[in-house]
Design a protein around this motif. Structure first.
Motif, PDB file in Angstrom:
ATOM      1  N   HIS A   1       8.217   7.054  -5.470  1.00  0.00           N
ATOM      2  CA  HIS A   1       9.833   7.419  -5.885  1.00  0.00           C
ATOM      3  C   HIS A   1      10.439   5.952  -5.779  1.00  0.00           C
TER       4      HIS A   1
ATOM      5  N   ASP B   1       9.568   3.429   7.619  1.00  0.00           N
ATOM      6  CA  ASP B   1       8.392   3.664   8.747  1.00  0.00           C
ATOM      7  C   ASP B   1       8.540   2.596   9.640  1.00  0.00           C
TER       8      ASP B   1
ATOM      9  N   MET C   1      14.765   8.540   0.795  1.00  0.00           N
ATOM     10  CA  MET C   1      13.557   8.939  -0.019  1.00  0.00           C
ATOM     11  C   MET C   1      12.262   8.902   0.683  1.00  0.00           C
TER      12      MET C   1
ATOM     13  N   LEU D   1       9.578  -1.786  -3.199  1.00  0.00           N
ATOM     14  CA  LEU D   1       8.532  -2.680  -2.488  1.00  0.00           C
ATOM     15  C   LEU D   1       7.781  -3.566  -3.444  1.00  0.00           C
TER      16      LEU D   1
ATOM     17  N   MET E   1       5.984  -3.785   3.266  1.00  0.00           N
ATOM     18  CA  MET E   1       6.300  -2.518   4.017  1.00  0.00           C
ATOM     19  C   MET E   1       7.632  -1.772   4.111  1.00  0.00           C
ATOM     20  N   GLY E   2       7.865  -0.626   4.137  1.00  0.00           N
ATOM     21  CA  GLY E   2       9.268  -0.100   4.099  1.00  0.00           C
ATOM     22  C   GLY E   2       9.823   0.156   5.392  1.00  0.00           C
TER      23      GLY E   2
ATOM     24  N   PRO F   1      14.215  -2.873   2.958  1.00  0.00           N
ATOM     25  CA  PRO F   1      15.274  -1.910   3.387  1.00  0.00           C
ATOM     26  C   PRO F   1      14.754  -0.445   2.965  1.00  0.00           C
TER      27      PRO F   1
ATOM     28  N   ILE G   1      15.316   2.902   1.092  1.00  0.00           N
ATOM     29  CA  ILE G   1      16.064   3.406  -0.126  1.00  0.00           C
ATOM     30  C   ILE G   1      16.518   4.907   0.039  1.00  0.00           C
TER      31      ILE G   1
ATOM     32  N   PRO H   1       0.795  -1.162  -0.010  1.00  0.00           N
ATOM     33  CA  PRO H   1       0.105  -0.052   0.042  1.00  0.00           C
ATOM     34  C   PRO H   1       0.948   1.262   0.137  1.00  0.00           C
TER      35      PRO H   1
ATOM     36  N   MET I   1       0.713   6.052  -0.471  1.00  0.00           N
ATOM     37  CA  MET I   1      -0.053   7.387  -0.562  1.00  0.00           C
ATOM     38  C   MET I   1       0.447   7.741  -1.748  1.00  0.00           C
TER      39      MET I   1
ATOM     40  N   HIS J   1       9.210   3.336  -2.849  1.00  0.00           N
ATOM     41  CA  HIS J   1       7.931   2.579  -3.220  1.00  0.00           C
ATOM     42  C   HIS J   1       8.089   1.509  -4.154  1.00  0.00           C
TER      43      HIS J   1
HETATM   44  P1  AMP Z   1       3.817   6.127   2.027  1.00  0.00           P
HETATM   45  O1  AMP Z   1       3.236   6.451   0.676  1.00  0.00           O
HETATM   46  O2  AMP Z   1       4.780   7.110   2.347  1.00  0.00           O
HETATM   47  O3  AMP Z   1       2.846   5.654   2.977  1.00  0.00           O
HETATM   48  O4  AMP Z   1       4.754   4.754   1.978  1.00  0.00           O
HETATM   49  C1  AMP Z   1       4.265   3.576   1.373  1.00  0.00           C
HETATM   50  C2  AMP Z   1       5.382   2.617   1.705  1.00  0.00           C
HETATM   51  O5  AMP Z   1       6.468   2.805   0.978  1.00  0.00           O
HETATM   52  C3  AMP Z   1       5.444   2.454   3.311  1.00  0.00           C
HETATM   53  O6  AMP Z   1       5.586   0.877   3.617  1.00  0.00           O
HETATM   54  C4  AMP Z   1       6.710   3.011   3.436  1.00  0.00           C
HETATM   55  O7  AMP Z   1       7.588   2.607   4.545  1.00  0.00           O
HETATM   56  C5  AMP Z   1       7.720   2.701   2.086  1.00  0.00           C
HETATM   57  N1  AMP Z   1       8.640   3.636   1.987  1.00  0.00           N
HETATM   58  C6  AMP Z   1       8.658   4.924   1.742  1.00  0.00           C
HETATM   59  N2  AMP Z   1       9.627   5.577   1.788  1.00  0.00           N
HETATM   60  C7  AMP Z   1      10.724   4.418   1.518  1.00  0.00           C
HETATM   61  C8  AMP Z   1      12.072   4.304   1.373  1.00  0.00           C
HETATM   62  N3  AMP Z   1      12.702   5.404   1.262  1.00  0.00           N
HETATM   63  N4  AMP Z   1      12.635   3.173   1.193  1.00  0.00           N
HETATM   64  C9  AMP Z   1      11.667   2.060   1.353  1.00  0.00           C
HETATM   65  N5  AMP Z   1      10.140   1.915   1.568  1.00  0.00           N
HETATM   66  C10 AMP Z   1       9.853   3.268   1.834  1.00  0.00           C
END
Ligand code: AMP
Length: 282
Positions: free
Chosen positions: A34, A152, A186, A40, A148-149, A176, A178, A28, A30, A37
């Motif tokens: 980049h 967070d 990122m 993942l 998930m990343g 991990p 990125i 998932p 938002m 994402h």
């Molecule tokens: P978000 O769109 O910010 O809600 O993030 C969506 C998913 O992408 C979450 O599981 C985040 O932890 C993961 N995520 C965001 N930034 C990064 C990153 N730099 N490296 C790895 N995963 C990320």
């Protein structure tokens, strides 16, 4: 890539794939995608037959209206990036699809102390909103894995607990962080940094790495103080928290050997943007 705006259409599609014996991994997001994402999506493709992503800026997890209003939205570009990463399925719902008036969407999960510290202590109701949307998305997608990343970190701990509380069959996979070449993690919010702020931002990661360098020698408290001083020396950053915590309880540690691995995590305001980062040490 199949794009579904309606939950029922996505479910029909995934039911068919499951009946054909396919496994599903779900990442998932938002949006404002980049390479973090996309990593993942790559992981999802690696572990499952079908990769599913979603783009939904969840209003219930924002504690500041300005942060929600200013959250970057780049859907057309996101779709192209997902196609480039061979994402199989995208859910692109309206708020009514996620929170329909005739479906009760739970937001009463008790995450205990996990929600009292770090982000939880600084963003009122944030993890209640995260738990609500992720639980709803999991009910919709019913994946074998949620990817998930680590970026967070606390969110991954919260979702692990959510999976326990709901006795879910879904397993969490943490991927991990990125980073940009200069170390900055990122984030969709990075585009909102002014050029001079963007130059300051790598100090956040550098301060975390300095804790890694100090690992095992001297006091934990001193390493923390030094890192905080390093961030504050920039003059332009305001720290919400900087802590060295246990990887599962998220409680502050006072000794380097309190667990095999520790998490160094911080949240920093840089201009109008709030950035978070963490590393696992040693
Ligand atoms: P978000 O769109 O910010 O809600 O993030 C969506 C998913 O992408 C979450 O599981 C985040 O932890 C993961 N995520 C965001 N930034 C990064 C990153 N730099 N490296 C790895 N995963 C990320």
């Amino acid at each position: 890539m199949y794009i579904f705006k309606k939950v029922s259409d996505l479910q029909k599609h995934l039911d068919g794939l499951r009946e054909a014996g396919k496994t599903v991994a779900f990442a998932p997001t938002m949006g404002a995608l980049h390479n973090g994402h996309l990593s993942l999506i790559n992981k999802a493709n690696e572990i499952a037959d079908v990769s599913v992503s979603s783009i939904f800026v969840n209003p219930t997890q924002f504690d500041q209206k300005e942060d929600l209003d200013k959250y970057p939205r780049t859907v057309e570009k996101d779709i192209q990036m997902l196609i480039g990463s061979e994402c199989d399925v995208l859910l692109l719902p309206t708020p009514d699809e996620i929170y329909p008036s005739d479906v009760e969407v739970r937001n009463d999960f008790d995450f205990g102390v996990l929600d009292d510290v770090l982000e939880g202590a600084h963003r009122d109701g944030h993890f209640a909103g995260v738990g609500q949307v992720v639980n709803r998305l999991l009910e919709i997608v019913q994946p074998n894995w949620i990817v998930m990343g680590q970026k967070d970190y606390q969110q991954t701990a919260i979702i692990r607990r959510l999976l326990e509380l709901t006795e879910s069959k879904t397993k969490i996979v943490v991927s991990p962080t990125i980073r940009e070449e200069d170390g900055l993690a990122m984030s969709s919010r990075n585009v909102r940094l002014e050029p001079d702020e963007r130059k300051e931002a790598p100090t956040i990661h550098a301060s975390l790495e300095n804790v890694r360098a100090a690992y095992g020698s001297g006091e934990v408290e001193q390493a923390k103080k030094d890192a905080i001083a390093q961030i504050e020396a920039s003059g332009s950053m305001k720290i919400d928290y900087f802590d060295i915590v246990h990887p599962t309880t998220l409680k502050s540690v006072t000794k380097w050997d309190e667990a095999e691995q520790l998490v160094v995590c911080t949240a920093v305001h840089l201009g109008k943007v709030r950035l978070i980062d963490n590393i696992l040490i040693p």
